[in-house]
Design a protein around this motif. Structure first.
Motif, PDB file in Angstrom:
ATOM      1  N   LYS A   1     125.319   3.174  24.282  1.00 21.32           N
ATOM      2  CA  LYS A   1     125.257   3.539  25.704  1.00 21.32           C
ATOM      3  C   LYS A   1     123.841   3.840  26.191  1.00 21.32           C
ATOM      4  O   LYS A   1     123.558   3.698  27.380  1.00 21.32           O
ATOM      5  N   CYS A   2     122.939   4.214  25.301  1.00 19.79           N
ATOM      6  CA  CYS A   2     121.571   4.504  25.733  1.00 19.79           C
ATOM      7  C   CYS A   2     120.717   3.241  25.882  1.00 19.79           C
ATOM      8  O   CYS A   2     119.633   3.292  26.456  1.00 19.79           O
ATOM      9  N   VAL A   3     121.215   2.117  25.407  1.00 20.21           N
ATOM     10  CA  VAL A   3     120.458   0.859  25.431  1.00 20.21           C
ATOM     11  C   VAL A   3     120.866   0.031  26.647  1.00 20.21           C
ATOM     12  O   VAL A   3     122.043  -0.272  26.831  1.00 20.21           O
ATOM     13  N   ASP A   4     119.883  -0.322  27.463  1.00 21.54           N
ATOM     14  CA  ASP A   4     120.168  -1.148  28.641  1.00 21.54           C
ATOM     15  C   ASP A   4     120.159  -2.631  28.294  1.00 21.54           C
ATOM     16  O   ASP A   4     120.993  -3.384  28.787  1.00 21.54           O
ATOM     17  N   VAL A   5     119.209  -3.035  27.460  1.00 23.46           N
ATOM     18  CA  VAL A   5     119.086  -4.440  27.071  1.00 23.46           C
ATOM     19  C   VAL A   5     118.606  -4.498  25.627  1.00 23.46           C
ATOM     20  O   VAL A   5     117.688  -3.764  25.252  1.00 23.46           O
ATOM     21  N   ALA A   6     119.219  -5.373  24.834  1.00 26.84           N
ATOM     22  CA  ALA A   6     118.732  -5.632  23.475  1.00 26.84           C
ATOM     23  C   ALA A   6     118.258  -7.079  23.417  1.00 26.84           C
ATOM     24  O   ALA A   6     118.925  -7.974  23.955  1.00 26.84           O
ATOM     25  N   VAL A   7     117.088  -7.271  22.809  1.00 29.97           N
ATOM     26  CA  VAL A   7     116.490  -8.607  22.729  1.00 29.97           C
ATOM     27  C   VAL A   7     116.051  -8.870  21.290  1.00 29.97           C
ATOM     28  O   VAL A   7     115.854  -7.948  20.509  1.00 29.97           O
ATOM     29  N   ALA A   8     115.875 -10.138  20.975  1.00 33.35           N
ATOM     30  CA  ALA A   8     115.366 -10.505  19.654  1.00 33.35           C
ATOM     31  C   ALA A   8     113.876 -10.174  19.587  1.00 33.35           C
ATOM     32  O   ALA A   8     113.141 -10.362  20.561  1.00 33.35           O
ATOM     33  N   GLN A   9     113.454  -9.685  18.430  1.00 28.88           N
ATOM     34  CA  GLN A   9     112.028  -9.522  18.150  1.00 28.88           C
ATOM     35  C   GLN A   9     111.744 -10.423  16.962  1.00 28.88           C
ATOM     36  O   GLN A   9     112.217 -10.173  15.866  1.00 28.88           O
ATOM     37  N   ASP A  10     110.970 -11.481  17.199  1.00 31.77           N
ATOM     38  CA  ASP A  10     110.764 -12.532  16.202  1.00 31.77           C
ATOM     39  C   ASP A  10     109.652 -12.256  15.204  1.00 31.77           C
ATOM     40  O   ASP A  10     109.440 -13.056  14.295  1.00 31.77           O
ATOM     41  N   THR A  11     108.921 -11.154  15.383  1.00 30.01           N
ATOM     42  CA  THR A  11     107.874 -10.779  14.437  1.00 30.01           C
ATOM     43  C   THR A  11     108.027  -9.297  14.118  1.00 30.01           C
ATOM     44  O   THR A  11     108.601  -8.543  14.911  1.00 30.01           O
ATOM     45  N   TYR A  12     107.513  -8.881  12.973  1.00 34.47           N
ATOM     46  CA  TYR A  12     107.619  -7.464  12.615  1.00 34.47           C
ATOM     47  C   TYR A  12     106.871  -6.601  13.628  1.00 34.47           C
ATOM     48  O   TYR A  12     107.324  -5.537  14.010  1.00 34.47           O
ATOM     49  N   SER A  13     105.744  -7.088  14.081  1.00 32.41           N
ATOM     50  CA  SER A  13     104.962  -6.383  15.094  1.00 32.41           C
ATOM     51  C   SER A  13     105.623  -6.576  16.464  1.00 32.41           C
ATOM     52  O   SER A  13     106.094  -7.672  16.780  1.00 32.41           O
ATOM     53  N   PRO A  14     105.597  -5.542  17.303  1.00 33.67           N
ATOM     54  CA  PRO A  14     106.180  -5.681  18.638  1.00 33.67           C
ATOM     55  C   PRO A  14     105.267  -6.371  19.644  1.00 33.67           C
ATOM     56  O   PRO A  14     105.643  -6.561  20.796  1.00 33.67           O
ATOM     57  N   ILE A  15     104.076  -6.764  19.233  1.00 37.08           N
ATOM     58  CA  ILE A  15     103.053  -7.228  20.178  1.00 37.08           C
ATOM     59  C   ILE A  15     103.537  -8.369  21.071  1.00 37.08           C
ATOM     60  O   ILE A  15     103.342  -8.327  22.290  1.00 37.08           O
ATOM     61  N   ASP A  16     104.184  -9.393  20.519  1.00 35.09           N
ATOM     62  CA  ASP A  16     104.625 -10.525  21.349  1.00 35.09           C
ATOM     63  C   ASP A  16     105.601 -10.066  22.429  1.00 35.09           C
ATOM     64  O   ASP A  16     105.476 -10.461  23.591  1.00 35.09           O
ATOM     65  N   ASN A  17     106.573  -9.234  22.066  1.00 37.00           N
ATOM     66  CA  ASN A  17     107.537  -8.753  23.061  1.00 37.00           C
ATOM     67  C   ASN A  17     106.882  -7.826  24.079  1.00 37.00           C
ATOM     68  O   ASN A  17     107.212  -7.863  25.259  1.00 37.00           O
ATOM     69  N   VAL A  18     105.952  -7.000  23.634  1.00 37.77           N
ATOM     70  CA  VAL A  18     105.256  -6.098  24.555  1.00 37.77           C
ATOM     71  C   VAL A  18     104.467  -6.910  25.586  1.00 37.77           C
ATOM     72  O   VAL A  18     104.466  -6.583  26.773  1.00 37.77           O
ATOM     73  N   LYS A  19     103.827  -7.984  25.150  1.00 31.73           N
ATOM     74  CA  LYS A  19     103.093  -8.841  26.089  1.00 31.73           C
ATOM     75  C   LYS A  19     104.027  -9.469  27.114  1.00 31.73           C
ATOM     76  O   LYS A  19     103.679  -9.592  28.288  1.00 31.73           O
TER      77      LYS A  19
END
Length: 131
Positions: free
Chosen positions: A65-83
């Motif tokens: 319930k606390c999560v609005d959206v869940a997405v795939a993270q394709d690398t261990y680092s969050p950098i690509d998703n953060v960008k």
């Protein structure tokens, strides 16, 4: 006023209380919580293959319930998703290396994202459960 977006990320292999605390804390910092779930391949950059497959882990995180959206993270680092997502706040764990944190902070600074570091939940971990 613009919606404040928080980005957190997890492997979530064998979901436990520590995951829930971290995600609830992340949600409390903003209006919308987007959670990256590491793919099996991303996880295996630094850890063993998850016991629970990616699609099931994504579904479990999506159902919280606390999560609005869940997405795939394709690398261990969050950098690509953060960008891509450009959140206002990135939740990090103090369990990550200083070298990894420097890279993440550099990108976060470039896009005006605040990095919040939370202590790793010591009472429980997926690794302990598996052992």
């Amino acid at each position: 006023m613009a919606e404040k977006i928080v980005y957190a990320y997890v492997v979530a292999d064998l979901l436990h209380e520590g995951h829930i605390h971290a995600l609830e804390n992340a949600k409390s910092l903003g209006d919308k919580l987007i959670v990256g779930v590491l793919t099996d391949e991303a996880t295996m950059e630094k850890k063993p293959q998850p016991v629970v497959g990616f699609r099931e882990r994504l579904k479990i995180i999506s159902s919280l319930k606390c999560v609005d959206v869940a997405v795939a993270q394709d690398t261990y680092s969050p950098i690509d998703n953060v960008k891509k997502i450009r959140p206002d706040i990135l939740m990090e764990s103090d369990s990550h290396s200083e070298e990894d944190m420097k890279k993440v902070r550099k990108i976060a600074d470039e896009i005006g994202c605040k990095v919040m570091v939370m202590p790793y939940y010591p009472e429980q971990s997926s690794t302990k459960i598996k052992e």
